[in-house]
Design an enzyme around this catalytic site. Sequence first.
Site, mmCIF file in Angstrom:
data_model
loop_
_atom_site.group_PDB
_atom_site.id
_atom_site.type_symbol
_atom_site.label_atom_id
_atom_site.label_comp_id
_atom_site.label_asym_id
_atom_site.label_seq_id
_atom_site.Cartn_x
_atom_site.Cartn_y
_atom_site.Cartn_z
ATOM 1 N N ASP A 99 43.869 39.051 26.845
ATOM 2 C CA ASP A 99 44.258 40.379 26.888
ATOM 3 C C ASP A 99 44.736 40.651 25.311
ATOM 4 O O ASP A 99 45.695 41.354 25.286
ATOM 5 C CB ASP A 99 45.375 40.682 27.732
ATOM 6 C CG ASP A 99 44.918 40.472 29.199
ATOM 7 O OD1 ASP A 99 43.517 40.212 29.371
ATOM 8 O OD2 ASP A 99 45.671 40.802 30.182
ATOM 9 N N GLY A 139 47.180 43.915 33.111
ATOM 10 C CA GLY A 139 46.132 43.009 32.345
ATOM 11 C C GLY A 139 45.087 42.497 33.001
ATOM 12 O O GLY A 139 44.609 43.159 34.138
ATOM 13 N N SER A 140 44.596 41.106 32.872
ATOM 14 C CA SER A 140 43.433 40.463 33.164
ATOM 15 C C SER A 140 43.239 40.539 34.819
ATOM 16 O O SER A 140 41.999 40.453 35.421
ATOM 17 C CB SER A 140 43.089 39.239 32.937
ATOM 18 O OG SER A 140 42.633 39.607 31.448
ATOM 19 N N THR A 141 44.422 40.454 35.646
ATOM 20 C CA THR A 141 44.141 40.492 37.002
ATOM 21 C C THR A 141 43.449 41.624 37.511
ATOM 22 O O THR A 141 42.887 41.748 38.535
ATOM 23 C CB THR A 141 45.623 40.344 37.742
ATOM 24 O OG1 THR A 141 46.393 41.320 37.012
ATOM 25 C CG2 THR A 141 46.150 38.967 37.673
#
Length: 604
Positions: free
Chosen positions: A601, A316-318
């Site tokens: 996300d 995801g966004s990491t």
Amino acid sequence: MLKTYTRKKIFVVLFCVLFAFFLLFIRLGYLMICRSEFYLNKAQALHERERSVKAKRGIVYDRNGVELAGNKPVCSISVIHSQIKDENAVVEALCRILDLPEESVRKKVEANTIREKIKSNVEKKIADELRELGLAGVMIDEDYKRYYPYDTLASKVIGFTGSDNQGIVGLEVAYEDVLAGIPGSILTLTDAHGVELKNQAESRREPVAGNNLYTTLDINMQKYAQQAAIKVLKAKQAKRVSVILMNPQNGEIYAMVNVPEYNLNDPYTLVDVADLYVTPIERKKKEVAAMTDKQKQDALNNMWRNFCINDTYEPGSTFKTVTATAALEEGVVRVEDTFSCPGFRIVEDRRIRCHKVGGHGAETFREGIMNSCNPVFMDVGARVGVSNMYKNYKKLGLFEKTGVDLPGEASSIMHKQEDVGAVELATMSFGQSFQITPLQLLRAVSAIVNGGTLVTPHFGLYQTDESGERVKSFTYEKKEKAILKSTSDTMKMLLEAVVAEGSGSKGQVEGYRVGGKTATSEKLPRGTGRYISSFLGFAPANHPQILGIILIDEPVGIYYGGTIAAPVMSEIFSNVLPYMGLKAEYIEKEETEVMVPFFEDTVE
């Protein structure tokens, strides 16, 4: 004529007999002189009984010399059939004192073999009770049993040993050659019936103890991380919570948590789901009792798994940290470049939404990272292109295993480059449609924030002999200049802004400069409502000494990474940073603002 023939015949016979005696004499001479030592050893072996003596296994320490895995003196009980005088008495005593079923004990006692092992790892107090009976044919040998002083602490990292003291999982098996040592033996003389001869000296070969292993783990950091993980596991009734704390400068892993952990001193007992605050203990006991042997073994294997390295997930966004790094490396974006977010992007036949339904409107690249805006990263990914994106993935080690010194590390699951179209590139840009391990992500981000060096995550520091003298230090590969230092400096500034002003604000630690990135990734299959909430953080932001990631798997209720994961890392860092001797650079206390939950996300 007949007499002459008879004499010749007698002469031939005599000659043959004498020649045969001559050959026999030569053979006897050869056996008695040239092969004497060989047959002496063979004869001696017929009258010797060998008993193995286990070597003392090396101790596992944390980086400060705190014992994580040691040895407890126990005994091994066996019987020698030829020496037993009263079978019934032996069977009765073994069953009563060792609490064993009569059928299996009697079968071993009556077996006409050299030696039958009855039970290993018997407490010394119990063995002494058996020794006092003085039963002929019952052998009691000193032994060692692995003992773990902290029960569940770092269980999925340390691992455990089997009944033969051989490593099964974790560091115990990864460093088997270091820890195992060399077994010894005891030789006793016996008569032709196998009965030990009295007043005969034993021949003993002493065992060689294994070397001790000093690790990068810090027991206090492990405790801080594990306590925080258990706290959020309980609060969110999650499936599991994982935490890694690592030095991004050299790859030393300070802590690795996977709760629920299991008891290293009782590794074959399934962890009660009651520990997860989900299933009542009585119901769980019934579930375990109803399992088949295969189901139970599968459950045990799953309980022993280390999610941080054995399993992959969509980050995801990491992962936007990697996309941003690739864009800066390729020179296709500047910090103040502007983008527009209407709340979605149309990519081929797909309408992919931003987490903010109404959109963020006009925003800079810096603001796009702070806001964790999907459309911005889809645009950035398109600028980088498939070829350059994969080139940077390779530079950051995402196509290879990290090389961590634990068994069973998983590999990333990526599209073949030729199969990546516009939609795949768009979703990969914000961390979906591929899978990596948490440790792979942490390794990549280490290079992003440490100036560009790709390190090897590891636990082994050095080994010492039984006397405590260092005999070997472990070294690990580093790849310099994986990315430019200027890229690293820019990324540290951008990720500090995420925590100071953006979606990761709940990861702030009063008095310290913290950088980080949040994520809320939906698990496959989509639409089931199952998420992994995570936060990746590092401090101090200008020169990181610690990098951490927390993953909360399938939390109940609110599941946004910025809301539930970031505060946990903040709590961990609040304990760990002062413990590491890192002084607060400033103390600034502001009125607490009410944070609106951040939705990330979301793909339509």
